[in-house]
Design a protein around this motif. Structure first.
Motif, PDB file in Angstrom:
ATOM      1  N   ILE A 141      40.395  41.772  42.509  1.00 25.44           N
ATOM      2  CA  ILE A 141      40.691  42.331  43.805  1.00 25.44           C
ATOM      3  C   ILE A 141      39.634  43.471  43.893  1.00 25.44           C
ATOM      4  CG2 ILE A 141      42.622  44.020  44.531  1.00 25.44           C
ATOM      5  CD1 ILE A 141      44.637  42.267  42.953  1.00 25.44           C
ATOM      6  N   ALA A 142      39.086  43.660  45.147  1.00 24.10           N
ATOM      7  CA  ALA A 142      38.319  44.756  45.531  1.00 24.10           C
ATOM      8  C   ALA A 142      37.059  44.993  44.769  1.00 24.10           C
ATOM      9  CB  ALA A 142      39.045  46.085  45.946  1.00 24.10           C
ATOM     10  N   ALA A 143      36.571  43.844  43.921  1.00 25.63           N
ATOM     11  CA  ALA A 143      35.826  43.952  42.746  1.00 25.63           C
ATOM     12  C   ALA A 143      34.365  44.832  43.181  1.00 25.63           C
ATOM     13  CB  ALA A 143      35.426  42.549  42.458  1.00 25.63           C
ATOM     14  N   PHE A 144      34.065  44.231  44.463  1.00 29.76           N
ATOM     15  CA  PHE A 144      32.812  44.748  45.087  1.00 29.76           C
ATOM     16  C   PHE A 144      33.248  45.438  46.401  1.00 29.76           C
ATOM     17  CE2 PHE A 144      31.294  41.135  42.670  1.00 29.76           C
ATOM     18  CZ  PHE A 144      30.491  42.033  41.850  1.00 29.76           C
ATOM     19  N   GLN A 145      33.993  46.098  46.650  1.00 30.21           N
ATOM     20  CA  GLN A 145      34.566  46.607  47.738  1.00 30.21           C
ATOM     21  C   GLN A 145      33.653  47.934  48.165  1.00 30.21           C
ATOM     22  OE1 GLN A 145      38.786  47.297  49.577  1.00 30.21           O
ATOM     23  NE2 GLN A 145      38.658  49.154  48.521  1.00 30.21           N
ATOM     24  N   ASN A 146      33.164  47.877  49.284  1.00 30.98           N
ATOM     25  CA  ASN A 146      32.380  48.896  49.749  1.00 30.98           C
ATOM     26  C   ASN A 146      30.899  49.029  48.924  1.00 30.98           C
ATOM     27  OD1 ASN A 146      33.613  49.902  52.435  1.00 30.98           O
ATOM     28  ND2 ASN A 146      35.121  50.782  50.696  1.00 30.98           N
ATOM     29  N   CYS A 147      30.416  47.886  48.613  1.00 31.44           N
ATOM     30  CA  CYS A 147      29.068  47.935  47.775  1.00 31.44           C
ATOM     31  C   CYS A 147      28.208  47.476  48.991  1.00 31.44           C
ATOM     32  CB  CYS A 147      28.953  46.820  47.023  1.00 31.44           C
ATOM     33  SG  CYS A 147      29.849  47.410  45.257  1.00 31.44           S
ATOM     34  N   THR A 148      27.736  48.551  49.931  1.00 32.27           N
ATOM     35  CA  THR A 148      27.235  48.152  51.205  1.00 32.27           C
ATOM     36  C   THR A 148      25.660  47.525  50.898  1.00 32.27           C
ATOM     37  OG1 THR A 148      26.479  50.564  51.358  1.00 32.27           O
ATOM     38  CG2 THR A 148      28.443  49.777  52.432  1.00 32.27           C
ATOM     39  N   THR A 160      36.558  29.891  41.291  1.00 30.01           N
ATOM     40  CA  THR A 160      37.866  29.428  41.407  1.00 30.01           C
ATOM     41  C   THR A 160      38.852  30.520  41.983  1.00 30.01           C
ATOM     42  OG1 THR A 160      38.622  29.822  39.280  1.00 30.01           O
ATOM     43  CG2 THR A 160      37.901  27.788  39.872  1.00 30.01           C
ATOM     44  N   LYS A 161      38.249  31.967  41.961  1.00 33.19           N
ATOM     45  CA  LYS A 161      39.193  32.821  42.380  1.00 33.19           C
ATOM     46  C   LYS A 161      38.430  34.135  42.921  1.00 33.19           C
ATOM     47  CE  LYS A 161      42.470  36.345  40.643  1.00 33.19           C
ATOM     48  NZ  LYS A 161      43.254  37.096  39.445  1.00 33.19           N
ATOM     49  N   ILE A 162      38.744  34.331  43.976  1.00 32.70           N
ATOM     50  CA  ILE A 162      38.111  35.814  44.658  1.00 32.70           C
ATOM     51  C   ILE A 162      39.435  36.284  45.071  1.00 32.70           C
ATOM     52  CG2 ILE A 162      36.865  36.649  46.609  1.00 32.70           C
ATOM     53  CD1 ILE A 162      35.233  33.982  46.496  1.00 32.70           C
ATOM     54  N   GLY A 163      39.468  37.884  44.779  1.00 32.72           N
ATOM     55  CA  GLY A 163      40.663  38.423  44.990  1.00 32.72           C
ATOM     56  C   GLY A 163      40.825  39.205  46.306  1.00 32.72           C
ATOM     57  N   GLU A 164      41.719  39.852  46.786  1.00 41.88           N
ATOM     58  CA  GLU A 164      41.952  40.375  48.037  1.00 41.88           C
ATOM     59  C   GLU A 164      40.749  41.482  48.212  1.00 41.88           C
ATOM     60  OE1 GLU A 164      45.804  42.370  48.057  1.00 41.88           O
ATOM     61  OE2 GLU A 164      47.003  40.433  48.009  1.00 41.88           O
ATOM     62  N   TYR A 165      40.148  41.577  49.373  1.00 42.11           N
ATOM     63  CA  TYR A 165      39.350  42.646  49.495  1.00 42.11           C
ATOM     64  C   TYR A 165      38.101  42.757  48.421  1.00 42.11           C
ATOM     65  CZ  TYR A 165      42.926  43.977  53.069  1.00 42.11           C
ATOM     66  OH  TYR A 165      43.716  43.829  54.024  1.00 42.11           O
ATOM     67  N   ALA A 166      37.808  41.566  47.899  1.00 40.47           N
ATOM     68  CA  ALA A 166      36.631  41.345  46.748  1.00 40.47           C
ATOM     69  C   ALA A 166      35.426  41.889  47.377  1.00 40.47           C
ATOM     70  CB  ALA A 166      36.626  40.033  46.453  1.00 40.47           C
ATOM     71  N   PHE A 167      35.079  41.548  48.383  1.00 40.13           N
ATOM     72  CA  PHE A 167      33.676  41.733  49.264  1.00 40.13           C
ATOM     73  C   PHE A 167      33.808  42.562  50.379  1.00 40.13           C
ATOM     74  CE2 PHE A 167      32.969  37.671  46.894  1.00 40.13           C
ATOM     75  CZ  PHE A 167      31.956  38.260  46.142  1.00 40.13           C
ATOM     76  N   TYR A 168      34.862  43.402  50.460  1.00 41.70           N
ATOM     77  CA  TYR A 168      35.170  44.267  51.681  1.00 41.70           C
ATOM     78  C   TYR A 168      34.061  45.336  52.157  1.00 41.70           C
ATOM     79  CZ  TYR A 168      37.600  47.971  54.842  1.00 41.70           C
ATOM     80  OH  TYR A 168      37.859  48.712  55.475  1.00 41.70           O
TER      81      TYR A 168
END
Length: 305
Positions: A141-148, A160-168
């Protein structure tokens, strides 16, 4: 061997000891809030426990070539960290391990990495992953959130898994092939990833969660098995021009309208201003409520499923 630089003074040592003698473990919170620590190199350490370097705001270099286990929040809020070395045998980066490390730029992650935990690199705005992660399976979840600045290459077949907002908000992330073995779709997975240009989804998915592709560069023409569309799931997708939803035997059941009664919603197709042709398969070809769901320029055609 090892060395640390503490308040401008360099200390060198051959081994690390605790109350039981020589150890390969850095205990939980051992350097917590230590703003005097600027560099650390330890080639005998194999385990870094939770929060070991948490809030070490002046730490710039951390070299651990034999590390096998990296705890949660290990380097949380190390805002000056620019140089990190980890063992290629490390398979998991746990929750919040490098969250808010805003100076962390181009780095290589372990080649055997399989799992990246929740919020692991959130708000690392300069982060670029320099190597290909062919063994990566799970992104939290949000692992890379806001990594612009982020761009990352991984073997899509193994994911197999990408969490919520992982790449937000990962506006520089470039992906064109959707991971075919992903088990579930989650809300906001690719929110704002304008350079992600997926044109195909696996047929096993029947619902688009809210905001999953908001503001992306997706170029879908047909989503034949999608039955339900969450709010803003395709919002602001400027590359959508013609789109067919559903198919024979697979009727669309629900598309989120603008301003759903009692709830603030924007519509599944919010601000899709370039979408001019929308074909929808429904039961008996009946119209669905809430049209045009934000696609204000779309001519809508209903066909019987």
């Amino acid at each position: 061997m090892g060395r640390i630089v503490l308040s401008g003074v360099e200390f060198k040592f051959e081994k690390v000891n605790d109350e039981l003698g020589e150890t390969g473990v850095l205990k939980q919170n051992i350097f917590l809030n230590n703003n005097g620590l600027t560099e650390v190199e330890m080639d005998t350490i194999t385990i870094i426990e939770n929060g070991a370097f948490k809030n070490c705001s002046n730490l710039t270099k951390a070299l651990f070539p034999k590390i096998m286990i990296l705890g949660e929040e290990a380097f949380y809020y190390c805002s000056s960290l620019t140089n990190i070395t980890l063992n290629n045998s490390l398979t998991e980066i746990k929750n919040k391990s490098f969250q808010r490390c805003g100076s962390l730029g181009s780095i290589n992650l372990p080649s055997n990495l399989e799992k990246i935990g929740d919020f692991a690199f959130e708000y690392d705005t300069k982060l670029i992953i320099g190597n290909t992660l062919n063994n990566l399976k799970e992104i939290g979840i949000a692992a890379f959130q806001n990594c612009t600045s982020l761009n990352i290459n991984f073997g899509v077949e193994k994911i197999t898994k990408i969490g919520e907002y992982a790449f937000y908000g990962c506006v520089n992330l470039q992906l064109s092939i959707f991971p075919p073995n992903l088990k579930t779709l989650e809300q906001g997975q690719f929110y704002g990833c304008v350079l992600c240009t997926f044109n195909f989804l696996p047929n096993k998915f029947t619902e688009l969660p809210r905001q999953i592709f908001y503001g992306t560069g997706v170029t879908f023409k047909n989503l034949p098995f999608i039955k339900r569309l969450g709010d803003n799931c395709l919002g602001n997708c400027k590359n959508l021009t013609t789109l067919t939803l559903g198919s024979k035997g697979n009727p669309v059941e629900y598309i989120t309208p603008y301003n759903l009664t009692g709830v603030v919603t924007f519509g599944s197709l919010y601000n899709c201003t370039n979408l001019t042709k929308l074909t929808i398969y429904t039961t008996g070809g009946q119209a669905l409520a809430g049209a045009p769901w934000g696609a204000t320029n779309a001519a809508i055609t209903y066909l019987p499923a």
